[in-house]
Design an enzyme around this catalytic site. Structure first.
Site, mmCIF file in Angstrom:
data_model
loop_
_atom_site.group_PDB
_atom_site.id
_atom_site.type_symbol
_atom_site.label_atom_id
_atom_site.label_comp_id
_atom_site.label_asym_id
_atom_site.label_seq_id
_atom_site.Cartn_x
_atom_site.Cartn_y
_atom_site.Cartn_z
ATOM 1 N N CYS A 97 1.237 -0.668 0.344
ATOM 2 C CA CYS A 97 0.281 -0.075 0.047
ATOM 3 C C CYS A 97 0.943 1.265 -0.073
ATOM 4 O O CYS A 97 2.115 1.252 0.818
ATOM 5 C CB CYS A 97 -0.629 -0.187 1.437
ATOM 6 S SG CYS A 97 -2.343 1.659 1.546
ATOM 7 N N HIS A 125 3.742 -6.547 14.100
ATOM 8 C CA HIS A 125 2.527 -6.365 12.797
ATOM 9 C C HIS A 125 3.762 -6.495 11.751
ATOM 10 O O HIS A 125 4.396 -5.900 11.916
ATOM 11 C CB HIS A 125 2.253 -5.149 13.096
ATOM 12 C CG HIS A 125 0.990 -4.693 12.307
ATOM 13 N ND1 HIS A 125 0.927 -4.812 10.914
ATOM 14 C CD2 HIS A 125 -0.327 -5.355 12.298
ATOM 15 C CE1 HIS A 125 0.138 -4.663 9.816
ATOM 16 N NE2 HIS A 125 -0.832 -5.246 10.778
ATOM 17 N N GLU A 127 4.032 -4.641 8.947
ATOM 18 C CA GLU A 127 3.460 -3.541 8.650
ATOM 19 C C GLU A 127 4.923 -2.612 9.281
ATOM 20 O O GLU A 127 5.596 -2.401 8.505
ATOM 21 C CB GLU A 127 2.390 -2.729 8.392
ATOM 22 C CG GLU A 127 3.188 -1.203 8.029
ATOM 23 C CD GLU A 127 2.028 -0.246 9.072
ATOM 24 O OE1 GLU A 127 1.979 0.960 9.044
ATOM 25 O OE2 GLU A 127 0.575 -0.766 9.090
ATOM 26 N N THR A 163 -0.030 2.850 10.295
ATOM 27 C CA THR A 163 -0.582 3.061 9.747
ATOM 28 C C THR A 163 -2.467 3.043 9.639
ATOM 29 O O THR A 163 -3.415 3.800 9.536
ATOM 30 C CB THR A 163 -0.945 2.831 8.353
ATOM 31 O OG1 THR A 163 -1.115 1.581 8.326
ATOM 32 C CG2 THR A 163 0.766 3.207 7.481
ATOM 33 N N CYS A 191 -3.677 5.938 7.772
ATOM 34 C CA CYS A 191 -3.838 6.858 6.483
ATOM 35 C C CYS A 191 -5.191 7.435 6.719
ATOM 36 O O CYS A 191 -6.191 6.835 7.913
ATOM 37 C CB CYS A 191 -3.562 5.678 5.854
ATOM 38 S SG CYS A 191 -4.648 4.425 5.927
ATOM 39 N N SER A 219 -6.970 -8.550 12.088
ATOM 40 C CA SER A 219 -6.763 -6.908 11.628
ATOM 41 C C SER A 219 -7.035 -6.214 12.239
ATOM 42 O O SER A 219 -7.475 -5.535 12.925
ATOM 43 C CB SER A 219 -7.677 -6.836 9.864
ATOM 44 O OG SER A 219 -7.943 -4.966 9.919
ATOM 45 N N ASN A 221 -7.536 -2.702 11.863
ATOM 46 C CA ASN A 221 -7.679 -1.483 11.452
ATOM 47 C C ASN A 221 -8.788 -2.218 12.332
ATOM 48 O O ASN A 221 -9.935 -1.222 12.732
ATOM 49 C CB ASN A 221 -7.558 -0.630 10.476
ATOM 50 C CG ASN A 221 -8.195 -1.571 8.639
ATOM 51 O OD1 ASN A 221 -9.361 -1.525 9.330
ATOM 52 N ND2 ASN A 221 -7.559 -2.589 8.589
ATOM 53 N N SER A 263 -9.732 -4.263 4.712
ATOM 54 C CA SER A 263 -9.793 -5.286 4.476
ATOM 55 C C SER A 263 -10.859 -6.538 4.244
ATOM 56 O O SER A 263 -11.342 -7.220 4.227
ATOM 57 C CB SER A 263 -8.869 -6.291 5.631
ATOM 58 O OG SER A 263 -7.099 -5.816 5.699
#
Length: 285
Positions: A97, A125, A127, A163, A191, A219, A221, A263
């Site tokens: 991303c 994580h 990321e 993010t 984000c 997930s 988020n 997601s």
């Protein structure tokens, strides 16, 4: 019972882009693509990509065998793994991303300029692990102000965020750093889709008497959305599919709010809505 979707929910730009990249990578029957790590944190969508587009999911680059294409997941991979991958001769398709590429670039640039990096995020994580690998200086990964309090910090730090974190918690970290460190460079790398989805959940949870958050339980988020909803509406539930809905949750409820992580595919959300409508008919028939 009124069933209301949040104003903003579901697939973000980065996930939509990654799904399209994965679908377009499909080759012949004997030719497969593989993502390095889960493309996104949603097992139902990963199964769909495997069944319909022959996109396999590998844990790491060491599991590559005869695949023709390697797809970098939305969360990215470490700089070292990416460099190794490019030496294998396999076609590399980068679905990282752009909102994740940004903190990678910041970590590399600011560390090269002499700043140690502070990341507000979960060190486990993918990321965060990827972003860490781009720094040439020590990296401090924290989830709270309390963790940061015990960190040995220099007089120059650059602070970024995973993010999908909450902006209020990020600002707490920034405020703490401003009181301790002589020079702090702040980069808001949360984000826009995350911020918009979180605000929409707050707005909906304030007026609903039951909330359903749809998404992968691994997930980040999606879990943030659930925690926000739970804080404002005590009867809030996190599910991955309509099969997890319990009709008892909705007894005597008048207003059901629904949101979904970045997601979570639209077809999963619509299946949940249909099942909620069926449950409502049971109680109101």
């Amino acid at each position: 019972m009124k069933i209301e979707l949040a104003k903003n929910y579901g697939f973000c730009f980065g996930v939509k882009r990654a799904i399209k990249i994965a679908e377009n990578s499909a080759g012949s029957k004997d030719s497969t693509s593989a993502t390095i790590g889960e493309l996104i944190h949603n097992s139902l969508e990963i199964d769909r990509l495997k069944d319909n587009f022959r996109v396999k999911t590998l844990k790491n680059i060491n599991e590559l065998t005869d695949e023709k294409r390697a797809i970098i997941r939305t969360h990215g991979i470490t700089k070292g793994d990416l460099e190794r991958l490019k030496t294998t001769g396999i076609e590399v398709i980068d679905a990282t991303c752009p909102f994740v590429t940004k903190p990678q670039n910041i970590a590399e640039k600011m560390s090269n300029e002499g700043y140690e990096i502070v990341i507000f995020g979960d060190i486990n994580h993918p990321e965060v692990r990827g972003v860490m690998s781009y720094s040439t200086k020590p990296v401090h990964v924290v989830l709270s102000q309390e963790e940061l309090a015990s960190a040995k910090l220099p007089q120059k730090v650059a602070v970024i965020s995973q993010t999908t974190k909450k902006i209020e918690e990020f600002m707490t970290i920034v405020t703490h750093l401003m009181q301790r460190v002589k020079e702090v460079r702040v980069f808001n790398t949360i984000c826009n889709a995350t911020l918009e989805n979180q605000e929409a959940v707050r707005e909906l949870a304030l007026k609903a008497d039951v909330m359903v958050i749809v998404g992968g339980k691994n997930s980040s988020n999606t879990k943030q959305l659930y925690l926000i909803a739970k804080n404002l509406c005590k009867d809030s539930y996190l599910i991955e599919s309509q099969n997890e809905l319990n009709s008892e949750w909705f007894k005597d409820k008048k207003h059901c709010g629904v949101s979904a992580g970045a997601s979570t595919p639209e077809w999963v959300i619509q299946n949940v809505i249909k099942e909620l409508e069926n449950i409502d008919k049971i109680y109101n028939s």
